[in-house]
Design a protein around this motif. Sequence first.
Motif, PDB file in Angstrom:
ATOM      1  N   ARG A 373       0.514  37.491  32.542  1.00 54.84           N
ATOM      2  CA  ARG A 373       0.406  38.710  33.361  1.00 54.84           C
ATOM      3  C   ARG A 373       1.620  38.817  34.282  1.00 54.84           C
ATOM      4  NH1 ARG A 373      -5.862  37.028  34.377  1.00 54.84           N
ATOM      5  NH2 ARG A 373      -6.542  37.472  32.228  1.00 54.84           N
ATOM      6  N   PRO A 374       1.951  40.030  34.726  1.00 57.52           N
ATOM      7  CA  PRO A 374       3.203  40.226  35.471  1.00 57.52           C
ATOM      8  C   PRO A 374       3.402  39.308  36.667  1.00 57.52           C
ATOM      9  CG  PRO A 374       2.277  42.346  34.870  1.00 57.52           C
ATOM     10  CD  PRO A 374       1.257  41.312  34.477  1.00 57.52           C
ATOM     11  N   TRP A 375       2.353  39.089  37.456  1.00 56.57           N
ATOM     12  CA  TRP A 375       2.565  38.361  38.710  1.00 56.57           C
ATOM     13  C   TRP A 375       2.959  36.903  38.494  1.00 56.57           C
ATOM     14  CZ3 TRP A 375      -0.705  34.891  41.769  1.00 56.57           C
ATOM     15  CH2 TRP A 375      -1.860  34.451  41.111  1.00 56.57           C
ATOM     16  N   GLY A 449       9.478  47.404  34.370  1.00 58.30           N
ATOM     17  CA  GLY A 449      10.598  47.909  33.595  1.00 58.30           C
ATOM     18  C   GLY A 449      11.904  47.190  33.842  1.00 58.30           C
ATOM     19  N   LYS A 450      11.899  46.151  34.701  1.00 53.56           N
ATOM     20  CA  LYS A 450      13.145  45.456  35.065  1.00 53.56           C
ATOM     21  C   LYS A 450      13.203  44.007  34.582  1.00 53.56           C
ATOM     22  CE  LYS A 450      14.817  48.888  37.582  1.00 53.56           C
ATOM     23  NZ  LYS A 450      16.073  49.592  37.228  1.00 53.56           N
ATOM     24  N   ALA A 480      11.175  50.082  43.830  1.00 53.06           N
ATOM     25  CA  ALA A 480       9.838  50.217  44.406  1.00 53.06           C
ATOM     26  C   ALA A 480       8.966  49.060  43.928  1.00 53.06           C
ATOM     27  CB  ALA A 480       9.230  51.548  43.985  1.00 53.06           C
ATOM     28  N   GLU A 481       8.171  48.499  44.852  1.00 53.58           N
ATOM     29  CA  GLU A 481       7.310  47.358  44.546  1.00 53.58           C
ATOM     30  C   GLU A 481       8.079  46.312  43.749  1.00 53.58           C
ATOM     31  OE1 GLU A 481       3.853  49.160  42.717  1.00 53.58           O
ATOM     32  OE2 GLU A 481       2.870  49.323  44.668  1.00 53.58           O
ATOM     33  N   GLY A 482       9.260  45.968  44.263  1.00 53.03           N
ATOM     34  CA  GLY A 482      10.147  45.053  43.567  1.00 53.03           C
ATOM     35  C   GLY A 482      10.485  43.824  44.379  1.00 53.03           C
TER      36      GLY A 482
END
Length: 491
Positions: A373-375, A449-450, A480-482
């Motif tokens: 998962r992303p986190w 997306g990064k 944003a939120e990065g």
Amino acid sequence: MKNKLFKITALFWLVITVISCSGLSVATVTVDANTIVNHNYIGNGAQWDPYQLDYGEKHLEISAQDWNKLYNRLDFMKPQFMRVMINTSSLIEKDTLNRMKNFKDLSPILEYCQSRDVKVTFGDWGGSMVNSKENTISKMNLNLAAKYLDFLINDKGFTCIKYYNMINEPNGDWSVTDGNYKLWEKAVTHFFSEIKALNLDKKVSLMGPDIAIWEADKTDWITQSVQNLDEAIGIYDIHTYPSKFTVNSGEYTKIIKAYKDAVTVDKPIVMGEIGFKFVAKEDALLLTENVKRAKAKPYASIEDSQMFVYDYSYGTDMADALFQTVNTGYSGSVVWMLDDAMHAKEAKNKLKVWGFWNILGDEYFGKSEEEVRPWYYAWSLLTKYMPSESKVFKVIVTGDPKIKAIAISKGSKYMFAIVNVANTNKKIKLIGSGIPDLQNSKKFIYAKGKLNKKGDHELLPNKEDLTISFKNPKTISLPAEGLLILTNFDY
């Protein structure tokens, strides 16, 4: 003339409005390498307990392939500090300790930590160690818990166990102690006498008081522990499950600082568990959405799941909480938790969804659940580039409360991390003193997306061979939120 002046004034305010709306204001992150907040950071990691395996409808085992996958994912993260908890009472049969019972489920976890030099807080959830109704402790069970610790360290060689956590969150009415400090103190005192008798006190220190807090109103557990148990306690800790609003607003710093300040002795304090719960009224919509998502997930506990672990924002929120923890002087953080497959609530197949993945996704819970998962990527960067014995420098952020930052070093290696918890892009300028130009540096960007991902779990830099210079600082864009990581660590 008046008409011309009016047009100039209107044009001026138009430009100001455009600049403001475009988010072109620049926040300044200032690193003061001459002021050290923490001289010996222990590290970050995760809660990693023996797996439940009995899920009601089905009993499962962790395959060799899945253990290997876990090890590979953790190797990328490079955890420095892990928490492992069991119920010793489950090993007691007719007042006798069965040391090998369930050992095959525990040993792969400790073997990993031993082989990678990971510091472990081992411990007991507390079941059967005390009786809150009778206000008594179970000397027999406490003695057997000490003997099991001796078995793990001296017989099995798990010297990675540096701390012991006796009774989880004893200040809560959900705990076996029912919030009774004196009862918990009595249990800790007796357990410490047992590990001294086994000559373990030079190898293991107790962690405490392990309290769960939401406000700055439980510091008496720290002050009493310092006064009455400081010989036994080698490391102080609290658990926090703050609301998103509390953290993003910066209020979190004020709360946790009260507990850091209560440790008046020269010993570290760490975050023994950390995760997010939407308890503030400002996060009511998030709470509603969390419950909605849990109800829609067949195997998710509705009562105890954090369904935003699937969102990128959870990674930046965890970074925000960590940065405030680090800058307040805490020496480590353990996230709740590594893997969904460890714990259930409500029913055996209703899992506490909090993890980086569910390692039994392919086998039972759904193939996609086994994916990273992303986190995981955010926490991994903030774990591998904050190695044990790092120094933490003072950092001041001005110009935007949505920007938080930390700066650390170990030897000639540095890491600077900056998070943007706003839902708009930001610009920052990184300045500082006492830091040389850093050659061969890397830049990682964590944002939707990064990510520059490779394979099952690896994250590659977005840019390499950079020179980080504080003499000629440049304006840096932050999504944003990065989360932005700049480092010259070699790995």
